[in-house]
Design an enzyme around this catalytic site. Structure first.
Site, short mmCIF file in Angstrom:
data_model
loop_
_atom_site.label_atom_id
_atom_site.label_comp_id
_atom_site.label_asym_id
_atom_site.label_seq_id
_atom_site.Cartn_x
_atom_site.Cartn_y
_atom_site.Cartn_z
N LEU A 202 -4.80 3.96 -11.63
CA LEU A 202 -5.04 4.29 -10.25
C LEU A 202 -6.15 3.15 -9.79
O LEU A 202 -6.88 2.73 -10.63
CB LEU A 202 -6.12 5.78 -10.28
CG LEU A 202 -6.36 6.79 -9.04
CD1 LEU A 202 -4.99 7.23 -8.80
CD2 LEU A 202 -7.18 7.68 -9.48
N HIS A 203 -5.37 2.42 -8.74
CA HIS A 203 -6.27 1.20 -8.51
C HIS A 203 -6.02 1.12 -6.90
O HIS A 203 -7.01 0.01 -6.26
CB HIS A 203 -6.00 0.12 -9.19
CG HIS A 203 -4.65 -0.59 -8.78
ND1 HIS A 203 -3.43 0.02 -8.98
CD2 HIS A 203 -4.30 -1.57 -7.94
CE1 HIS A 203 -2.56 -0.55 -8.62
NE2 HIS A 203 -3.02 -1.69 -7.90
N ARG A 204 -5.10 1.76 -5.97
CA ARG A 204 -5.18 1.45 -4.61
C ARG A 204 -6.41 1.70 -3.87
O ARG A 204 -7.09 2.63 -3.99
CB ARG A 204 -3.97 2.18 -4.18
CG ARG A 204 -2.73 2.15 -4.58
CD ARG A 204 -1.99 1.20 -3.84
NE ARG A 204 -0.76 0.75 -4.80
CZ ARG A 204 -0.53 -0.67 -4.93
NH1 ARG A 204 -1.46 -1.68 -4.38
NH2 ARG A 204 0.46 -1.01 -5.58
N ASP B 59 -0.65 5.20 -9.00
CA ASP B 59 -0.35 4.75 -7.77
C ASP B 59 0.30 3.09 -7.62
O ASP B 59 0.17 2.41 -6.73
CB ASP B 59 -1.59 4.90 -6.83
CG ASP B 59 -2.62 3.83 -7.49
OD1 ASP B 59 -2.66 3.24 -8.54
OD2 ASP B 59 -3.86 4.08 -6.81
#
Ligand code: UD1
Length: 373
Positions: free
Chosen positions: A214-216, A289
């Site tokens: 998850l990094h967006r 993501d």
């Protein structure tokens, strides 16, 4: 022909590795013309686990230039790469600049090269999420609007480019270099004794697990959104433990928002390519993501729950193993239950066969020289 090959951030390394392998195998261009290539690392990612580990594992040689872009605002990062890359172009006088993907360095190097009348090839052209709040969407649109050779991974990319008025002869549907890299590394890993991998301990302990990245900014930079996602993850982890490889941006936001993750969510530092593949290839499902993982899971037939409202890679949903869940708690849980109940079977998209880099280089070396505008 003199080529500069650009890599700026983590997802770029997977895409240039197969091109480099092909360039090495190629030796010379058609008619024995000299093929001269150099690697430019923009330095957008710089930590060992965000950059060097990938260069080592993916067999990417030492860069010829390192632009040290570092972190900063979008304008700062893009501007820094442009200023530094312009010096490289002036010194090297390349015939062609190859950019991959959709990160800020992709955009910065395309604009810089074009303004010096150097031809640009964009690998992974034509992908569109339709979401202009995503920095990558702006990078994609601008890069594709000026690139001379548009190498496309899936049919939607061809349609998007034609809709935007790009000439047909500039568009080449060649398949996916990310999948070239995946198949190469998967085969290598399957011949190895993986017990020495650090991730082996958690993998053998849990046996069944979901793998999460998850990094967006759209998921982790807003407190309300990130809290909703973490509540969904908590419920999921009570049934299925989660292994979470935490990106530096996400780590900062977990700390900033004081988010408490459930004890069944096992946090790991950002993983290199091999450790990560070793974990997700056998996961019950991947939750992510990331753009690349949506494609890679489809290629290996692992169900993928994409925690985003849109995807620029629709083929992974239409014929692959991907489910686009959205980023609200109830939608993530709905997608999770759907996969637990029915799985998500898929097929490998056309031309995702490990030979995209070969097709790209065949196209490029057949260009008449000089190709400078
Ligand atoms: C960038 C790309 C994104 C890609 C992602 C993969 C753009 C616009 N975004 O986003 O498309 O999916 O990389 O990781 O190009 N940081 C470190 N160490 C590093 C690099 C960054 O600690 O080596 C920290 C930075 O201080 C920053 C945060 O991580 O606060 C985010 O880095 P940044 O380069 O701004 O964007 P990404 O979210 O990584």
């Amino acid at each position: 022909m003199k080529i500069l090959l650009i890599a700026g951030a983590r997802p770029n390394f997977m895409k240039i590795a197969p091109i480099i392998r092909r360039l090495k195998a190629q030796g010379a261009g058609h008619d024995g013309k000299e093929l001269n290539w150099k690697i430019v690392h923009a330095g957008q990612h710089y930590d060992y686990e965000m950059s060097k580990i990938f260069l080592e594992e993916l067999e990417i040689p030492e860069s010829d230039y390192y632009l040290a872009a570092g972190s900063g605002s979008h304008a700062e990062q893009t501007a820094k790469v442009m200023v530094e890359f312009e010096k490289v172009c002036v010194e090297e006088k390349p015939d062609l600049v190859i950019v991959v993907g959709d990160v800020n360095s992709t955009l910065a190097c395309s604009i810089t090269a074009k303004k010096l009348n150097v031809k640009v090839a964009h690998i992974e052209a034509g992908l569109r999420s339709g979401d202009m709040t995503m920095p990558e969407e702006i990078n994609r649109i601008v890069t594709d609007s000026i690139a001379d050779y548009l190498f496309v991974t899936e049919k939607s990319g061809v349609d998007n480019l034609l809709k935007e008025g790009r000439p047909k002869e500039k568009i080449h549907f060649v398949g996916n270099v990310m999948i070239d890299n995946l198949f190469y590394q998967f085969e290598k890993l399957s011949k190895e004794n993986c017990t020495s991998l650090a991730a082996n301990e958690i993998k053998s302990k849990l046996k069944k697990y979901a793998f999460l990245t998850l990094h967006r900014p759209s998921n982790v930079d807003k407190e309300e959104t990130f809290l909703g996602i973490s509540e969904a993850l908590k419920e999921i982890s009570e049934e299925l433990p989660i292994i979470f490889s935490v990106h530096p941006r996400t780590k900062k936001m977990i700390e900033a928002f004081g988010i408490q993750l459930h004890h069944n969510i096992h946090l790991l530092e950002p993983l290199g390519f091999r450790e990560s593949l070793f974990l997700w290839k056998d996961a019950v499902m991947v939750m992510t993501d990331s753009g690349g993982l949506q494609e890679e899971t489809t290629a290996l037939g692992v169900p993928c729950l994409t925690i985003r409202e849109n995807t620029e890679r629709p083929v992974t949903v239409e014929i692959g193993t991907n489910i686009l869940a959205g980023n609200k708690k109830k939608d993530i849980l709905k997608g999770y239950r759907e996969i637990m109940r029915n799985g998500k079977k898929g097929k490998i998209p056309p031309l995702w066969d490990g030979k995209a880099a070969e097709r790209i280089m065949d196209t490029l070396i057949s260009l008449p020289l000089p190709i400078s505008a």
